[in-house]
Design a protein around this motif. Structure first.
Motif, PDB file in Angstrom:
ATOM      1  N   ALA A 217       2.592   1.424   0.706  1.00 54.70           N
ATOM      2  CA  ALA A 217       2.402   2.510   1.677  1.00 54.70           C
ATOM      3  C   ALA A 217       2.871   3.840   1.098  1.00 54.70           C
ATOM      4  O   ALA A 217       2.273   4.896   1.364  1.00 54.70           O
ATOM      5  CB  ALA A 217       3.159   2.195   2.963  1.00 54.70           C
ATOM      6  N   LYS A 218       3.928   3.788   0.280  1.00 55.39           N
ATOM      7  CA  LYS A 218       4.429   5.017  -0.358  1.00 55.39           C
ATOM      8  C   LYS A 218       3.530   5.443  -1.522  1.00 55.39           C
ATOM      9  O   LYS A 218       3.302   6.633  -1.737  1.00 55.39           O
ATOM     10  CB  LYS A 218       5.853   4.794  -0.856  1.00 55.39           C
ATOM     11  CG  LYS A 218       6.883   4.607   0.250  1.00 55.39           C
ATOM     12  CD  LYS A 218       8.259   4.354  -0.330  1.00 55.39           C
ATOM     13  CE  LYS A 218       9.296   4.168   0.775  1.00 55.39           C
ATOM     14  NZ  LYS A 218      10.650   3.882   0.233  1.00 55.39           N
ATOM     15  N   LEU A 219       3.019   4.446  -2.269  1.00 55.34           N
ATOM     16  CA  LEU A 219       2.184   4.760  -3.433  1.00 55.34           C
ATOM     17  C   LEU A 219       0.772   5.189  -3.039  1.00 55.34           C
ATOM     18  O   LEU A 219       0.141   5.993  -3.736  1.00 55.34           O
ATOM     19  CB  LEU A 219       2.100   3.533  -4.350  1.00 55.34           C
ATOM     20  CG  LEU A 219       3.388   3.118  -5.059  1.00 55.34           C
ATOM     21  CD1 LEU A 219       3.182   1.796  -5.788  1.00 55.34           C
ATOM     22  CD2 LEU A 219       3.830   4.193  -6.046  1.00 55.34           C
ATOM     23  N   HIS A 220       0.295   4.651  -1.928  1.00 58.44           N
ATOM     24  CA  HIS A 220      -1.082   4.933  -1.505  1.00 58.44           C
ATOM     25  C   HIS A 220      -1.093   5.340  -0.024  1.00 58.44           C
ATOM     26  O   HIS A 220      -1.545   4.574   0.842  1.00 58.44           O
ATOM     27  CB  HIS A 220      -1.964   3.700  -1.716  1.00 58.44           C
ATOM     28  CG  HIS A 220      -1.873   3.115  -3.097  1.00 58.44           C
ATOM     29  ND1 HIS A 220      -2.534   3.659  -4.177  1.00 58.44           N
ATOM     30  CD2 HIS A 220      -1.171   2.034  -3.555  1.00 58.44           C
ATOM     31  CE1 HIS A 220      -2.264   2.930  -5.257  1.00 58.44           C
ATOM     32  NE2 HIS A 220      -1.448   1.945  -4.912  1.00 58.44           N
ATOM     33  N   PRO A 221      -0.622   6.516   0.274  1.00 59.63           N
ATOM     34  CA  PRO A 221      -0.517   6.946   1.681  1.00 59.63           C
ATOM     35  C   PRO A 221      -1.855   7.079   2.401  1.00 59.63           C
ATOM     36  O   PRO A 221      -1.891   7.080   3.634  1.00 59.63           O
ATOM     37  CB  PRO A 221       0.187   8.311   1.571  1.00 59.63           C
ATOM     38  CG  PRO A 221      -0.084   8.777   0.172  1.00 59.63           C
ATOM     39  CD  PRO A 221      -0.140   7.549  -0.664  1.00 59.63           C
ATOM     40  N   LYS A 222      -2.951   7.155   1.654  1.00 57.62           N
ATOM     41  CA  LYS A 222      -4.266   7.327   2.286  1.00 57.62           C
ATOM     42  C   LYS A 222      -4.945   5.997   2.628  1.00 57.62           C
ATOM     43  O   LYS A 222      -5.998   5.980   3.256  1.00 57.62           O
ATOM     44  CB  LYS A 222      -5.181   8.150   1.375  1.00 57.62           C
ATOM     45  CG  LYS A 222      -4.708   9.596   1.206  1.00 57.62           C
ATOM     46  CD  LYS A 222      -5.706  10.404   0.385  1.00 57.62           C
ATOM     47  CE  LYS A 222      -5.251  11.853   0.236  1.00 57.62           C
ATOM     48  NZ  LYS A 222      -6.221  12.658  -0.553  1.00 57.62           N
ATOM     49  N   TRP A 223      -4.336   4.884   2.189  1.00 59.73           N
ATOM     50  CA  TRP A 223      -4.926   3.584   2.517  1.00 59.73           C
ATOM     51  C   TRP A 223      -4.804   3.303   4.018  1.00 59.73           C
ATOM     52  O   TRP A 223      -3.785   3.642   4.641  1.00 59.73           O
ATOM     53  CB  TRP A 223      -4.224   2.476   1.752  1.00 59.73           C
ATOM     54  CG  TRP A 223      -4.642   2.356   0.307  1.00 59.73           C
ATOM     55  CD1 TRP A 223      -5.523   3.150  -0.362  1.00 59.73           C
ATOM     56  CD2 TRP A 223      -4.186   1.371  -0.619  1.00 59.73           C
ATOM     57  NE1 TRP A 223      -5.647   2.735  -1.662  1.00 59.73           N
ATOM     58  CE2 TRP A 223      -4.843   1.642  -1.852  1.00 59.73           C
ATOM     59  CE3 TRP A 223      -3.301   0.303  -0.541  1.00 59.73           C
ATOM     60  CZ2 TRP A 223      -4.625   0.864  -2.984  1.00 59.73           C
ATOM     61  CZ3 TRP A 223      -3.086  -0.474  -1.668  1.00 59.73           C
ATOM     62  CH2 TRP A 223      -3.745  -0.189  -2.881  1.00 59.73           C
ATOM     63  N   ASP A 224      -5.835   2.682   4.585  1.00 57.48           N
ATOM     64  CA  ASP A 224      -5.709   2.261   5.981  1.00 57.48           C
ATOM     65  C   ASP A 224      -4.909   0.959   6.030  1.00 57.48           C
ATOM     66  O   ASP A 224      -4.663   0.310   5.003  1.00 57.48           O
ATOM     67  CB  ASP A 224      -7.059   2.109   6.665  1.00 57.48           C
ATOM     68  CG  ASP A 224      -7.967   1.078   5.992  1.00 57.48           C
ATOM     69  OD1 ASP A 224      -7.435   0.129   5.357  1.00 57.48           O
ATOM     70  OD2 ASP A 224      -9.200   1.205   6.096  1.00 57.48           O
ATOM     71  N   ILE A 225      -4.502   0.550   7.231  1.00 59.61           N
ATOM     72  CA  ILE A 225      -3.610  -0.603   7.386  1.00 59.61           C
ATOM     73  C   ILE A 225      -4.263  -1.889   6.882  1.00 59.61           C
ATOM     74  O   ILE A 225      -3.588  -2.761   6.321  1.00 59.61           O
ATOM     75  CB  ILE A 225      -3.184  -0.755   8.875  1.00 59.61           C
ATOM     76  CG1 ILE A 225      -2.092  -1.825   9.003  1.00 59.61           C
ATOM     77  CG2 ILE A 225      -4.392  -1.071   9.750  1.00 59.61           C
ATOM     78  CD1 ILE A 225      -0.810  -1.490   8.309  1.00 59.61           C
ATOM     79  N   ARG A 226      -5.581  -2.017   7.035  1.00 62.89           N
ATOM     80  CA  ARG A 226      -6.283  -3.227   6.591  1.00 62.89           C
ATOM     81  C   ARG A 226      -6.176  -3.387   5.080  1.00 62.89           C
ATOM     82  O   ARG A 226      -5.818  -4.469   4.580  1.00 62.89           O
ATOM     83  CB  ARG A 226      -7.741  -3.168   7.019  1.00 62.89           C
ATOM     84  CG  ARG A 226      -8.553  -4.375   6.607  1.00 62.89           C
ATOM     85  CD  ARG A 226     -10.002  -4.236   7.042  1.00 62.89           C
ATOM     86  NE  ARG A 226     -10.764  -5.438   6.706  1.00 62.89           N
ATOM     87  CZ  ARG A 226     -11.567  -6.066   7.534  1.00 62.89           C
ATOM     88  NH1 ARG A 226     -11.708  -5.641   8.770  1.00 62.89           N
ATOM     89  NH2 ARG A 226     -12.232  -7.131   7.149  1.00 62.89           N
TER      90      ARG A 226
END
Length: 248
Positions: A217-226
């Motif tokens: 979540a810190k490395l890829h803040p733009k990823w959605d939860i899925r």
């Protein structure tokens, strides 16, 4: 830390299949609940008490020979050996009223071995775990679950993380208890220790996955939860399999 990977890199859509697995898990848990309610657990002598017969053989006998003789008689016993002697303490679960019946069956079974023996003691042994101790253990377990929720909520700064970790732990342990109930496998102190071992590995594995989710979540803040959950579980899958195989 990079773990040794026993599996090739996977890209399984766990989140996409969640509804199917929720239904499967829910139905299994419901079946386990019904089994525990209607069939109960097959408690061993540690919980119920039973007959204790101490015997001494004239010639050498090993524990496997004694167990085989009792099994052929339809008896399942906890067998304790005494080092340097041919004496054995045989414990068979049951009520105080059937001590004579059980001891007679034990003697009949041992008599078929053809080895001469003498009965040194016949007695009724009470349960190692009394009702008070069992209630105390349940209370301690509930308190531990609450403390775990608080700790994980503090560590991950969200109470939902703690609640979900405990839910996963409860699922794994209760599923095992349900299987013991369904197949009427005997539950003794050793099995209780096994339940606790499952709980320990379950919460450990859950926290490892949670840590990976937090890192991604810190490395890829733009990823959605899925995407975040799928990648995190796939990245820790090899470690989970290695740990499970080691435990087995």
């Amino acid at each position: 830390m990079k773990y040794f990977e026993i599996l090739p890199k996977t890209n399984i859509d766990f989140v996409g299949s969640r509804k199917m697995f929720f239904w499967i898990s829910g139905l299994i848990m419901l079946a386990c609940l019904c089994s525990v309610i209607f069939k109960g657990l097959n408690y061993g002598i540690d919980f119920t008490g039973g007959t204790m017969v101490q015997v001494q053989f004239k010639d050498n006998m090993n524990i496997d020979q004694v167990r085989t003789a009792l099994t052929q008689q339809g008896l399942k016993a906890d067998i304790q050996t005494f080092v340097g002697t041919n004496s054995f303490a045989l414990k068979v679960k049951g009520s105080q009223e059937n001590v004579n019946e059980v001891s007679a069956s034990i003697q009949e079974g041992l008599g078929k071995t053809g080895v001469e023996f003498t009965i040194e003691q016949i007695d009724f042994v009470g349960p190692t775990i009394g009702s008070h101790l069992a209630k105390s253990a349940i209370k301690a377990f509930v308190i531990a679950m609450f403390a775990m929720v608080v700790y994980i909520a503090f560590r991950f700064q969200n109470i939902i993380w703690g609640a979900m970790a405990v839910a996963a732990l409860f699922h794994d342990v209760f599923l095992t208890i349900g299987l013991f109930s369904f197949f009427q496998l005997e539950v003794d102190l050793v099995i209780v220790a096994a339940f606790m071992t499952i709980a320990g590995f379950s919460i450990n594995d859950t926290i490892v996955i949670f840590d990976r989710v937090r890192e991604n979540a810190k490395l890829h803040p733009k990823w959605d939860i899925r995407e975040l959950l799928n990648v995190s579980v796939n990245e820790t899958l090899s470690r989970t399999v290695i740990t499970s195989i080691t435990v087995i």
